[in-house]
Design a protein around this motif. Structure first.
Motif, PDB file in Angstrom:
ATOM      1  N   LEU A   4       0.848  -1.188   0.000  1.00  0.00           N
ATOM      2  CA  LEU A   4       0.000   0.000   0.000  1.00  0.00           C
ATOM      3  C   LEU A   4       0.883   1.236   0.000  1.00  0.00           C
ATOM      4  CD1 LEU A   4      -2.645  -0.927   2.740  1.00  0.00           C
ATOM      5  CD2 LEU A   4      -2.905  -1.107   0.263  1.00  0.00           C
ATOM      6  N   ASP A   5       0.407   2.295  -0.606  1.00  0.00           N
ATOM      7  CA  ASP A   5       1.100   3.571  -0.609  1.00  0.00           C
ATOM      8  C   ASP A   5       0.410   4.485   0.397  1.00  0.00           C
ATOM      9  OD1 ASP A   5       2.236   6.065  -1.073  1.00  0.00           O
ATOM     10  OD2 ASP A   5       2.079   5.925  -3.247  1.00  0.00           O
ATOM     11  N   GLY A   6       1.122   4.868   1.445  1.00  0.00           N
ATOM     12  CA  GLY A   6       0.557   5.725   2.482  1.00  0.00           C
ATOM     13  C   GLY A   6       0.039   7.048   1.963  1.00  0.00           C
ATOM     14  N   ARG A   7       0.561   7.512   0.844  1.00  0.00           N
ATOM     15  CA  ARG A   7       0.060   8.765   0.266  1.00  0.00           C
ATOM     16  C   ARG A   7      -1.380   8.618  -0.195  1.00  0.00           C
ATOM     17  NH1 ARG A   7       5.074   9.501  -3.677  1.00  0.00           N
ATOM     18  NH2 ARG A   7       4.405   7.355  -3.938  1.00  0.00           N
ATOM     19  N   ARG A   8      -1.799   7.380  -0.507  1.00  0.00           N
ATOM     20  CA  ARG A   8      -3.184   7.131  -0.910  1.00  0.00           C
ATOM     21  C   ARG A   8      -4.105   6.962   0.301  1.00  0.00           C
ATOM     22  NH1 ARG A   8      -3.844   4.449  -6.024  1.00  0.00           N
ATOM     23  NH2 ARG A   8      -6.037   4.955  -5.665  1.00  0.00           N
ATOM     24  N   LEU A   9      -3.505   7.021   1.498  1.00  0.00           N
ATOM     25  CA  LEU A   9      -4.263   6.840   2.749  1.00  0.00           C
ATOM     26  C   LEU A   9      -4.273   8.119   3.580  1.00  0.00           C
ATOM     27  CD1 LEU A   9      -2.828   3.325   3.638  1.00  0.00           C
ATOM     28  CD2 LEU A   9      -5.018   3.847   2.538  1.00  0.00           C
ATOM     29  N   GLN A  10      -4.095   9.260   2.931  1.00  0.00           N
ATOM     30  CA  GLN A  10      -4.068  10.537   3.640  1.00  0.00           C
ATOM     31  C   GLN A  10      -5.448  10.972   4.101  1.00  0.00           C
ATOM     32  OE1 GLN A  10      -1.740  13.763   1.906  1.00  0.00           O
ATOM     33  NE2 GLN A  10      -0.724  12.253   0.608  1.00  0.00           N
ATOM     34  N   ARG A  11      -6.465  10.593   3.358  1.00  0.00           N
ATOM     35  CA  ARG A  11      -7.839  10.959   3.694  1.00  0.00           C
ATOM     36  C   ARG A  11      -8.648   9.679   3.829  1.00  0.00           C
ATOM     37  NH1 ARG A  11     -10.175  15.925   0.627  1.00  0.00           N
ATOM     38  NH2 ARG A  11     -11.877  14.965   1.717  1.00  0.00           N
ATOM     39  N   CYS A  12      -9.408   9.594   4.884  1.00  0.00           N
ATOM     40  CA  CYS A  12     -10.161   8.369   5.163  1.00  0.00           C
ATOM     41  C   CYS A  12     -11.061   7.955   4.009  1.00  0.00           C
ATOM     42  CB  CYS A  12     -10.984   8.532   6.438  1.00  0.00           C
ATOM     43  SG  CYS A  12     -10.095   8.062   7.927  1.00  0.00           S
ATOM     44  N   GLU A  13     -11.811   8.900   3.450  1.00  0.00           N
ATOM     45  CA  GLU A  13     -12.797   8.542   2.434  1.00  0.00           C
ATOM     46  C   GLU A  13     -12.131   7.856   1.237  1.00  0.00           C
ATOM     47  OE1 GLU A  13     -12.413  11.729   3.656  1.00  0.00           O
ATOM     48  OE2 GLU A  13     -14.013  11.574   5.129  1.00  0.00           O
ATOM     49  N   ILE A  49       1.389  -6.967   4.980  1.00  0.00           N
ATOM     50  CA  ILE A  49       1.014  -5.732   4.301  1.00  0.00           C
ATOM     51  C   ILE A  49       2.161  -4.745   4.502  1.00  0.00           C
ATOM     52  CG2 ILE A  49      -0.619  -3.823   4.155  1.00  0.00           C
ATOM     53  CD1 ILE A  49      -2.725  -5.718   5.394  1.00  0.00           C
ATOM     54  N   ARG A  50       2.752  -4.310   3.396  1.00  0.00           N
ATOM     55  CA  ARG A  50       3.820  -3.305   3.439  1.00  0.00           C
ATOM     56  C   ARG A  50       3.206  -1.954   3.087  1.00  0.00           C
ATOM     57  NH1 ARG A  50       9.203  -4.890   3.460  1.00  0.00           N
ATOM     58  NH2 ARG A  50       9.399  -7.154   3.487  1.00  0.00           N
ATOM     59  N   ILE A  51       3.404  -0.992   3.975  1.00  0.00           N
ATOM     60  CA  ILE A  51       2.860   0.340   3.745  1.00  0.00           C
ATOM     61  C   ILE A  51       4.027   1.300   3.568  1.00  0.00           C
ATOM     62  CG2 ILE A  51       1.372   2.181   4.603  1.00  0.00           C
ATOM     63  CD1 ILE A  51       0.002   0.022   6.364  1.00  0.00           C
ATOM     64  N   TYR A  52       4.216   1.729   2.329  1.00  0.00           N
ATOM     65  CA  TYR A  52       5.259   2.696   2.015  1.00  0.00           C
ATOM     66  C   TYR A  52       4.724   4.103   2.236  1.00  0.00           C
ATOM     67  CZ  TYR A  52       7.431  -1.362  -0.060  1.00  0.00           C
ATOM     68  OH  TYR A  52       7.977  -2.601  -0.241  1.00  0.00           O
ATOM     69  N   ASN A  53       5.618   5.030   2.516  1.00  0.00           N
ATOM     70  CA  ASN A  53       5.225   6.423   2.755  1.00  0.00           C
ATOM     71  C   ASN A  53       4.218   6.531   3.896  1.00  0.00           C
ATOM     72  OD1 ASN A  53       6.744   7.385   0.435  1.00  0.00           O
ATOM     73  ND2 ASN A  53       5.139   6.462  -0.799  1.00  0.00           N
ATOM     74  N   SER A  54       4.398   5.717   4.923  1.00  0.00           N
ATOM     75  CA  SER A  54       3.424   5.676   6.024  1.00  0.00           C
ATOM     76  C   SER A  54       3.336   6.999   6.778  1.00  0.00           C
ATOM     77  CB  SER A  54       3.750   4.540   6.987  1.00  0.00           C
ATOM     78  OG  SER A  54       5.006   4.745   7.613  1.00  0.00           O
ATOM     79  N   GLU A  55       4.335   7.848   6.630  1.00  0.00           N
ATOM     80  CA  GLU A  55       4.294   9.143   7.307  1.00  0.00           C
ATOM     81  C   GLU A  55       3.172  10.030   6.772  1.00  0.00           C
ATOM     82  OE1 GLU A  55       7.424   9.567   4.019  1.00  0.00           O
ATOM     83  OE2 GLU A  55       6.786   8.017   5.410  1.00  0.00           O
TER      84      GLU A  55
END
Length: 86
Positions: A4-13, A49-55
């Motif tokens: 997963l790319d953490g940048r795609r997880l910045q907003r919950c929706e 599950i590997r989450i890149y850019n998790s910050e």
């Protein structure tokens, strides 16, 4: 392994729709934090599950992943910083 790319997880929706696709959740997935926790804790085979850019992740989503990994012995989460959690 799922990435997963953490940048795609910045907003919950938007993040829930992205996770639904990448994590192969059922169509009935509720797209909320409780549903995410339920899905992650119900997996019964080992999954990494590997989450890149998790910050960049929404902290609420990150918290659910960390809570789920503590509940489900078959779930492995690897964050950008290389820390594996089991």
């Amino acid at each position: 392994m799922i990435e997963l790319d953490g940048r795609r997880l910045q907003r919950c929706e938007e993040g829930h729709l992205y996770m639904k696709e990448k994590l192969h959740f059922m169509e009935a997935y509720g797209c909320n934090l409780d549903a995410l926790y339920d899905e992650l804790t119900e997996w019964s085979s080992e999954e990494e599950i590997r989450i890149y850019n998790s910050e960049y992740m929404d902290e609420r989503i990150k918290t659910v992943f960390l809570d789920a990994v503590n509940e489900n012995k078959d779930l492995i989460i690897v964050l950008t910083n290389g820390t594996a959690m089991r």
